[in-house]
Enzyme design. Structure first.
Site, PDB file in Angstrom:
ATOM      1  N   GLY A  16       0.821  -1.215   0.000  1.00 31.76           N
ATOM      2  CA  GLY A  16       0.000   0.000   0.000  1.00 31.76           C
ATOM      3  C   GLY A  16       0.851   1.259   0.000  1.00 31.76           C
ATOM      4  N   ARG A  35      -6.193   0.598   9.085  1.00 31.35           N
ATOM      5  CA  ARG A  35      -6.994   0.179  10.247  1.00 31.35           C
ATOM      6  C   ARG A  35      -6.318   0.603  11.549  1.00 31.35           C
ATOM      7  NH1 ARG A  35      -7.620  -6.133  11.601  1.00 31.35           N
ATOM      8  NH2 ARG A  35      -5.363  -5.875  11.616  1.00 31.35           N
ATOM      9  N   SER A 130       1.459  -6.886  -9.350  1.00 33.95           N
ATOM     10  CA  SER A 130       2.606  -7.769  -9.245  1.00 33.95           C
ATOM     11  C   SER A 130       3.921  -7.007  -9.137  1.00 33.95           C
ATOM     12  CB  SER A 130       2.634  -8.679 -10.473  1.00 33.95           C
ATOM     13  OG  SER A 130       3.554  -9.696 -10.262  1.00 33.95           O
ATOM     14  N   LYS A 185      -3.769 -13.034 -12.339  1.00 27.74           N
ATOM     15  CA  LYS A 185      -2.693 -12.803 -11.364  1.00 27.74           C
ATOM     16  C   LYS A 185      -2.289 -14.136 -10.705  1.00 27.74           C
ATOM     17  CE  LYS A 185       0.016 -10.490  -8.440  1.00 27.74           C
ATOM     18  NZ  LYS A 185       0.437 -11.373  -7.391  1.00 27.74           N
ATOM     19  N   HIS A 188      -0.256 -15.976 -13.125  1.00 29.49           N
ATOM     20  CA  HIS A 188       1.083 -15.367 -13.147  1.00 29.49           C
ATOM     21  C   HIS A 188       1.941 -15.911 -12.000  1.00 29.49           C
ATOM     22  CE1 HIS A 188       3.748 -12.545 -11.132  1.00 29.49           C
ATOM     23  NE2 HIS A 188       4.154 -12.189 -12.337  1.00 29.49           N
ATOM     24  N   ASN A 189       1.382 -15.894 -10.797  1.00 28.05           N
ATOM     25  CA  ASN A 189       2.149 -16.369  -9.635  1.00 28.05           C
ATOM     26  C   ASN A 189       2.504 -17.848  -9.784  1.00 28.05           C
ATOM     27  OD1 ASN A 189       1.480 -13.841  -8.689  1.00 28.05           O
ATOM     28  ND2 ASN A 189       1.114 -14.542  -6.609  1.00 28.05           N
ATOM     29  N   TYR A 193       6.097 -19.847  -9.910  1.00 25.93           N
ATOM     30  CA  TYR A 193       6.507 -21.069  -9.194  1.00 25.93           C
ATOM     31  C   TYR A 193       7.262 -21.993 -10.156  1.00 25.93           C
ATOM     32  CZ  TYR A 193       3.638 -20.819  -4.848  1.00 25.93           C
ATOM     33  OH  TYR A 193       3.097 -20.506  -3.626  1.00 25.93           O
ATOM     34  N   LYS A 262       2.845 -19.042  -0.314  1.00 26.66           N
ATOM     35  CA  LYS A 262       1.695 -18.294   0.214  1.00 26.66           C
ATOM     36  C   LYS A 262       0.379 -18.706  -0.428  1.00 26.66           C
ATOM     37  CE  LYS A 262       3.675 -14.258   2.372  1.00 26.66           C
ATOM     38  NZ  LYS A 262       3.904 -12.828   2.342  1.00 26.66           N
TER      39      LYS A 262
HETATM   40  P1  NBP Z   1      -0.290  -7.625   4.248  1.00 28.05           P
HETATM   41  O1  NBP Z   1      -0.783  -8.714   3.382  1.00 28.05           O
HETATM   42  O2  NBP Z   1       0.735  -7.948   5.274  1.00 28.05           O
HETATM   43  O3  NBP Z   1      -1.564  -6.956   4.975  1.00 28.05           O
HETATM   44  C1  NBP Z   1      -1.387  -5.962   5.970  1.00 28.05           C
HETATM   45  C2  NBP Z   1      -2.422  -4.887   5.830  1.00 28.05           C
HETATM   46  O4  NBP Z   1      -3.741  -5.430   5.930  1.00 28.05           O
HETATM   47  C3  NBP Z   1      -2.281  -3.887   6.965  1.00 28.05           C
HETATM   48  O5  NBP Z   1      -2.504  -2.592   6.462  1.00 28.05           O
HETATM   49  C4  NBP Z   1      -3.396  -4.319   7.923  1.00 28.05           C
HETATM   50  O6  NBP Z   1      -3.831  -3.305   8.772  1.00 28.05           O
HETATM   51  C5  NBP Z   1      -4.457  -4.670   6.919  1.00 28.05           C
HETATM   52  N1  NBP Z   1      -5.585  -5.396   7.493  1.00 28.05           N
HETATM   53  C6  NBP Z   1      -5.634  -6.620   8.057  1.00 28.05           C
HETATM   54 BR1  NBP Z   1      -4.202  -7.740   8.282  1.00 28.05          BR
HETATM   55  N2  NBP Z   1      -6.848  -6.958   8.473  1.00 28.05           N
HETATM   56  C7  NBP Z   1      -7.620  -5.915   8.153  1.00 28.05           C
HETATM   57  C8  NBP Z   1      -8.994  -5.653   8.329  1.00 28.05           C
HETATM   58  N3  NBP Z   1      -9.792  -6.567   8.884  1.00 28.05           N
HETATM   59  N4  NBP Z   1      -9.485  -4.461   7.910  1.00 28.05           N
HETATM   60  C9  NBP Z   1      -8.688  -3.539   7.347  1.00 28.05           C
HETATM   61  N5  NBP Z   1      -7.350  -3.728   7.151  1.00 28.05           N
HETATM   62  C10 NBP Z   1      -6.837  -4.908   7.555  1.00 28.05           C
HETATM   63  O7  NBP Z   1       0.245  -6.395   3.377  1.00 28.05           O
HETATM   64  P2  NBP Z   1       1.119  -6.388   2.030  1.00 28.05           P
HETATM   65  O8  NBP Z   1       2.261  -7.333   2.098  1.00 28.05           O
HETATM   66  O9  NBP Z   1       1.369  -4.943   1.758  1.00 28.05           O
HETATM   67  O10 NBP Z   1       0.113  -6.954   0.930  1.00 28.05           O
HETATM   68  C11 NBP Z   1      -1.124  -6.345   0.640  1.00 28.05           C
HETATM   69  C12 NBP Z   1      -1.841  -7.203  -0.388  1.00 28.05           C
HETATM   70  O11 NBP Z   1      -1.037  -7.241  -1.584  1.00 28.05           O
HETATM   71  C13 NBP Z   1      -2.017  -8.652   0.052  1.00 28.05           C
HETATM   72  O12 NBP Z   1      -3.220  -9.157  -0.454  1.00 28.05           O
HETATM   73  C14 NBP Z   1      -0.862  -9.364  -0.602  1.00 28.05           C
HETATM   74  O13 NBP Z   1      -1.129 -10.741  -0.835  1.00 28.05           O
HETATM   75  C15 NBP Z   1      -0.740  -8.598  -1.913  1.00 28.05           C
HETATM   76  N6  NBP Z   1       0.587  -8.645  -2.532  1.00 28.05           N
HETATM   77  C16 NBP Z   1       1.702  -8.576  -1.759  1.00 28.05           C
HETATM   78  C17 NBP Z   1       2.955  -8.611  -2.364  1.00 28.05           C
HETATM   79  C18 NBP Z   1       4.214  -8.529  -1.541  1.00 28.05           C
HETATM   80  O14 NBP Z   1       5.301  -8.653  -2.133  1.00 28.05           O
HETATM   81  N7  NBP Z   1       4.133  -8.289  -0.234  1.00 28.05           N
HETATM   82  C19 NBP Z   1       3.051  -8.684  -3.759  1.00 28.05           C
HETATM   83  C20 NBP Z   1       1.892  -8.704  -4.522  1.00 28.05           C
HETATM   84  C21 NBP Z   1       0.653  -8.683  -3.887  1.00 28.05           C
HETATM   85  P3  NBP Z   1      -3.171  -3.155  10.244  1.00 28.05           P
HETATM   86  O15 NBP Z   1      -1.936  -2.336  10.028  1.00 28.05           O
HETATM   87  O16 NBP Z   1      -4.200  -2.449  11.026  1.00 28.05           O
HETATM   88  O17 NBP Z   1      -2.873  -4.528  10.764  1.00 28.05           O
END
Ligand code: NBP
Length: 484
Positions: A16, A35, A130, A185, A188-189, A193, A262
């Site tokens: 984000g 949140r 991605s 997507k 893609h993932n 793999y 994951k």
């Molecule tokens: P995370 O997947 O670790 O999610 C953390 C975020 O989700 C925090 O902002 C958290 O808020 C929020 N959250 C949760 Br947990 N429960 C919630 C709820 N009930 N209501 C509102 N917010 C909530 O973050 P990320 O790694 O940045 O990934 C975000 C998305 O992007 C995921 O779906 C992930 O699969 C996808 N993605 C990630 C990557 C990567 O490389 N990391 C790559 C591509 C896609 P909080 O701060 O209050 O706990």
């Protein structure tokens, strides 16, 4: 409150935050919310300092800052958090507003959410984003699907922040209705793999089979990156080979050989079983991670289960070139299977997909980015009805030119006892796909013998079913001919 923000983003974890900074770089005004509200302040005082990014402490405040129709994007953990976030913003939404889920949601959830929000007069997009942290910050590959009417509302923003190909084409385009973006997507993932596993098997062959040093393997991967294998994953593998730990030993050898996952590879493999499409290489890649995770069992087994007492004999340079060709041929199989599954899914879920465009979405900004994707795009552009990538002239000629090497590599791996599940399953698929007569006739006979499951005959039209009383003891009553 002045309604000046172009979009709101909820979720200030790594994806984000980086996506918001990317949007800000491209001149969009973003309102950020999380949140756990303290993270809003941390973000504004940290990475967002000096930008036009606005913080909102509550959903109500966030909604009040948005231009209409309002665009609200979630970058939160996939699953229940997305539904929870939807319920939080719903009371403040009005018809025409657009909710966007940029996380790795399962496509069936996206289908459900699209229907749910459209029934309320809202628009919904489920988009694949991605490229991890770096992609989000500097240009991800984006795969949006959902409410078709929502695309014009986000098109300028999404295409601006997405990665660009060297000739300036944005790696973001509308994929299709409801869950199509998240499906692509997931595919893609899953392909990621497969790509990673076959590279790892090439490394295992060179390390365990040939005993090559990391310096030599670094040079080999670098050289491979100047061939048709030119890709991000080969590039980073070359880099990894060159990194030493503090004691001067290769760092990669100090990393525990137990792989994490994951779920997207597993989701795709499960879906391929549901659709009846043999995505064997990707499924093997998922299972290879599962096998790696049984570290303690493997360590114990390694002391009890002997392999062959054979070492490599032959020309190492020639065999390394064989491995390169085996890798290339297997990569073609992996993408072939991936696109077979996407094509079947399009039929099953009612999506009108442009396969050439999908391949281009992955050309930059994501982990599987490679020169190879241009060739896939070109294949579908020249023949949008192409049944199977293997039947495209370019891929047919490459696979035929690689197959002798590929067979030598699998034969040698078996002889040496080096596990190559993905490379070998790819070859088995190739031999199966090009086989006019498989032994499924015997299989059908067995099924009919023990369960009266019936069979079709080669000398009769399809869909006419026969049952034989094989032993003279069974009856003439056949089982139903339904398929699962
Ligand atoms: P995370 O997947 O670790 O999610 C953390 C975020 O989700 C925090 O902002 C958290 O808020 C929020 N959250 C949760 Br947990 N429960 C919630 C709820 N009930 N209501 C509102 N917010 C909530 O973050 P990320 O790694 O940045 O990934 C975000 C998305 O992007 C995921 O779906 C992930 O699969 C996808 N993605 C990630 C990557 C990567 O490389 N990391 C790559 C591509 C896609 P909080 O701060 O209050 O706990």
């Amino acid at each position: 409150m002045e309604q000046k923000a172009d979009i709101a983003v909820i979720g200030l974890a790594v994806m984000g935050q980086n996506l918001i900074l990317n949007m800000n770089d491209h001149g969009f005004t973003v309102v950020a919310h999380n949140r756990t509200v303290a993270k809003v302040d941390d973000f504004l005082a940290g990475p967002a300092k000096g930008t036009n990014i606005i913080g909102a402490k509550s959903i109500e405040e966030m909604m009040g800052l948005l231009k209409r129709p309002r665009r609200i994007m979630f970058m939160v953990k996939a699953g229940n958090p997305v539904d929870a976030a939807i319920e939080q913003v719903l009371p403040f939404c009005e018809p025409g507003d657009c909710i966007i889920d940029g996380g790795n949601s399962h496509f069936t959830d996206t289908i459900r959410r699209t229907r749910y929000l459209e029934e309320k007069g809202l628009l919904f997009i489920g988009t694949g984003v991605s490229g991890g942290e770096e992609g989000a910050r500097h240009g991800p590959s984006m795969m949006p699907g959902g409410s078709v009417k929502a695309w014009p509302l986000v098109k300028d923003l999404f295409t601006a922040i997405a990665a660009k190909t060297p000739d300036g084409i944005s790696c973001c385009d509308w994929v299709g209705a409801d869950g199509a973006g998240h499906y692509v997507k997931m595919a893609h993932n899953a392909i990621e793999y497969g790509d990673m596993q076959i590279i790892c098997e090439a490394y295992q062959l060179m390390r365990q089979g040939l005993g090559l040093s990391h310096a030599v393997m670094h040079d080999i991967f670098k050289q491979w990156n100047r061939t048709e294998l030119d890709s991000y994953l080969i590039e980073i593998t070359a880099d990894i080979m060159a990194v030493n730990d503090e004691d001067g030993a290769p760092l990669v050898e100090k990393i525990l050989d137990a792989a994490g996952q994951k779920g997207t590879g597993k989701w795709f493999s499960i879906n391929s079983l549901d659709l009846g499409i043999p995505v064997t290489l990707i499924a093997e890649a998922v299972y290879a991670r599962s096998l790696s995770a049984l570290k303690d069992e493997r360590v114990a087994a390694s002391r009890m289960l002997a392999g062959p007492a054979v070492s490599f004999e032959g020309d190492i340079e020639e065999f390394v070139e064989d491995i390169r060709k085996a890798l290339l041929a297997s990569k073609i199989i992996s993408y072939t299977q991936g696109f077979m599954c996407i094509r079947e899914a399009a039929g099953e879920y009612g999506w009108d997909l442009d396969y050439g465009s999908i391949a281009l979405l992955w050309r930059e900004g994501c982990i599987i980015r490679s020169v190879f994707l241009e060739k896939i795009s070109a294949a579908y552009r020249s023949n949008p009805q192409l049944v199977n990538l293997l039947l495209d002239d370019y891929f047919t000629s490459i696979i035929i030119s690689c197959q002798e090497s590929w067979r030598r590599v699998i034969a040698k791996a078996v002889e040496l006892g080096v596990p190559v599940p993905a490379l070998s399953s790819a070859l088995a698929f190739y031999d199966g796909y090009r086989c006019e007569k498989l032994p499924a006739n015997l299989l059908q006979a067995q099924r009919d013998y023990f369960g009266a499951h019936t069979y079709e005959r080669t000398d009769r039209p399809r869909k006419e079913f026969f049952h034989t009383n094989w032993t003279g003891r069974g009856g003439d009553v056949a089982s139903g001919t339904y398929e699962v």
